[in-house]
Design an enzyme around this catalytic site. Structure first.
Site, PDB file in Angstrom:
ATOM      1  N   LYS A  18       0.837  -1.187   0.000  1.00 19.47           N
ATOM      2  CA  LYS A  18       0.000   0.000   0.000  1.00 19.47           C
ATOM      3  C   LYS A  18       0.879   1.246   0.000  1.00 19.47           C
ATOM      4  O   LYS A  18       1.747   1.423   0.874  1.00 19.47           O
ATOM      5  CB  LYS A  18      -0.921   0.010   1.219  1.00 19.47           C
ATOM      6  CG  LYS A  18      -2.088  -0.967   1.125  1.00 19.47           C
ATOM      7  CD  LYS A  18      -3.069  -0.595   0.027  1.00 19.47           C
ATOM      8  CE  LYS A  18      -4.290  -1.476   0.044  1.00 19.47           C
ATOM      9  NZ  LYS A  18      -5.278  -1.115  -1.024  1.00 19.47           N
TER      10      LYS A  18
ATOM     11  N   ASP B 234      -0.108  -0.642  -4.725  1.00 19.73           N
ATOM     12  CA  ASP B 234      -1.484  -0.161  -4.822  1.00 19.73           C
ATOM     13  C   ASP B 234      -1.557   1.213  -4.175  1.00 19.73           C
ATOM     14  O   ASP B 234      -1.506   1.337  -2.951  1.00 19.73           O
ATOM     15  CB  ASP B 234      -2.448  -1.126  -4.138  1.00 19.73           C
ATOM     16  CG  ASP B 234      -3.903  -0.682  -4.277  1.00 19.73           C
ATOM     17  OD1 ASP B 234      -4.168   0.257  -5.051  1.00 19.73           O
ATOM     18  OD2 ASP B 234      -4.765  -1.283  -3.612  1.00 19.73           O
TER      19      ASP B 234
ATOM     20  N   GLU C  87      -0.976  -1.096  -9.444  1.00 18.64           N
ATOM     21  CA  GLU C  87      -2.432  -0.962  -9.409  1.00 18.64           C
ATOM     22  C   GLU C  87      -2.843   0.483  -9.150  1.00 18.64           C
ATOM     23  O   GLU C  87      -2.356   1.116  -8.215  1.00 18.64           O
ATOM     24  CB  GLU C  87      -3.011  -1.872  -8.315  1.00 18.64           C
ATOM     25  CG  GLU C  87      -4.525  -1.872  -8.265  1.00 18.64           C
ATOM     26  CD  GLU C  87      -5.077  -2.773  -7.168  1.00 18.64           C
ATOM     27  OE1 GLU C  87      -6.310  -2.850  -7.042  1.00 18.64           O
ATOM     28  OE2 GLU C  87      -4.276  -3.384  -6.424  1.00 18.64           O
TER      29      GLU C  87
ATOM     30  N   LYS D  85     -13.958  -6.539  -8.268  1.00 18.68           N
ATOM     31  CA  LYS D  85     -14.417  -6.684  -6.895  1.00 18.68           C
ATOM     32  C   LYS D  85     -15.941  -6.790  -6.908  1.00 18.68           C
ATOM     33  O   LYS D  85     -16.617  -5.991  -7.567  1.00 18.68           O
ATOM     34  CB  LYS D  85     -13.984  -5.486  -6.046  1.00 18.68           C
ATOM     35  CG  LYS D  85     -12.476  -5.341  -5.889  1.00 18.68           C
ATOM     36  CD  LYS D  85     -12.123  -4.122  -5.065  1.00 18.68           C
ATOM     37  CE  LYS D  85     -10.624  -3.992  -4.855  1.00 18.68           C
ATOM     38  NZ  LYS D  85     -10.264  -2.764  -4.110  1.00 18.68           N
TER      39      LYS D  85
END
Length: 339
Positions: A153, A180, A206, A256
């Site tokens: 992250k 991400d 991402e 998702k």
């Protein structure tokens, strides 16, 4: 037919931080549909990024009770198809759609993958996520992860993301790594961060920029700045996004269920992505194994790589019959859980 909807508050075992902030609990909505002597369950995670609240999502789901009573006269499969037109893609539709899949499985005595006409999910590897922290803290956490597939992250806009990426690669030279940013990088800093990702042999990048910044990404691609990197859409694959259009910018798409509005639509989106030449990633919001179970079916059906279904590992306690091992290995859901 009886529809029951409730809000569950799931405490986290530790704080989870991304570019939008940190949290210590995950609030989910669960729908239970009872019909024909069986009960089907589905769980969704309302997401503020898409202007969803737990109370609003629960109200959306509850409002469909009368509609479901009529739709179920044709059976759960018919109701799932009708639901695609009755509700827009959203978390509430995901909970209802997954509950209808579970309901049909329990009414017929067949597993969901049999109903969908796909092979049973084999054990698969999920990436494990590093919550945002200092470079040194994230490197230490990476060394402790019992996996060789890690999501980093980033997106703090503190000038430290390049150091985070380099420190984690140094700590885990063996691992498959992805970043991400959750839309957290800026156009100005992106070229340097892409260079850092390339230097660290990052396997997938991402959603580096905000949804709507695709023209900037296409300019970078034309200039060769994305050479050697795989770019994946997450937030840009929003509820009304056209996957074929995304393929002009991205190499992969993160599906998702809370964004597609359930497994029914996600299975079709995966096929569309493949036809557009994109690879498929299956991701998740934080949630329990009840929310991950349909994702595992989607991952098996789509041949997803990577799979990101580690949400339950952030919980202080998962639901019974969890599908995720501590090392990130995902198993097919047991009947006691879902499907």
């Amino acid at each position: 037919m009886t529809l029951r909807v409730r809000i569950d508050r799931l405490p986290l075992a530790r704080a989870f931080a991304i570019s939008r902030g940190a949290r210590t609990e995950q609030v989910v909505v669960m729908a239970e549909i009872a019909a024909g002597g069986a009960v089907g369950r589905g769980e969704c995670s309302p997401y503020a990024r898409y202007d969803e609240t737990p109370e609003g999502v629960a109200a959306q789901a509850e409002a469909m009770g009368g509609w479901l009573d009529g739709a179920l006269t044709g059976g759960p499969a018919t109701a799932r198809e009708m639901l695609l037109d009755a509700m827009p893609p959203c978390a509430a539709r995901n909970a209802l759609d997954c509950a209808l899949w579970d309901l049909e499985a329990r009414q017929t005595g067949r597993r969901v993958w049999e109903i969908a006409g796909i092979a049973a999910p084999a054990r698969m590897r999920s990436v494990l996520t590093l919550s945002m922290d200092t470079p040194d803290a994230m490197a230490e956490a990476a060394r402790a992860l019992p996996t060789d597939a890690i999501k980093i992250k980033v997106g703090a806009r503190d000038g430290e993301d390049g150091a985070r990426i380099a420190a984690i690669r140094a700590a885990r030279p063996d691992a498959w790594l992805m970043t991400d940013a959750n839309e957290g990088w800026t156009e100005a800093e992106l070229p340097a961060l892409l260079d850092a990702a390339r230097d660290a042999r990052i396997d997938l990048v991402e959603q580096p920029l905000a949804q709507g910044a695709e023209p900037a990404l296409r300019r970078l691609r034309e200039a060769g700045a994305l050479d050697g990197l795989v770019l994946c859409a997450d937030e840009s694959c929003s509820k009304d996004a056209e996957i074929a259009e995304l393929s002009r910018t991205y190499d992969a798409v993160n599906l998702k269920l809370d964004k597609t509005g359930g497994l029914t639509k996600a299975l079709r989106d995966a096929q569309t992505a493949r036809e557009a030449g994109m690879s498929v990633m299956v991701g998740c919001m934080l949630g329990s194994s009840l929310a991950m179970a349909p994702g595992a079916v989607l991952a098996a059906a789509s041949g997803a790589d990577p799979v990101d279904l580690d949400g339950p590992l952030w919980l202080a306690r998962d639901r019974d019959h969890g599908i995720l091992a501590e090392d990130g290995t995902v198993s097919a859901p047991e009947p006691g859980l879902w499907g």
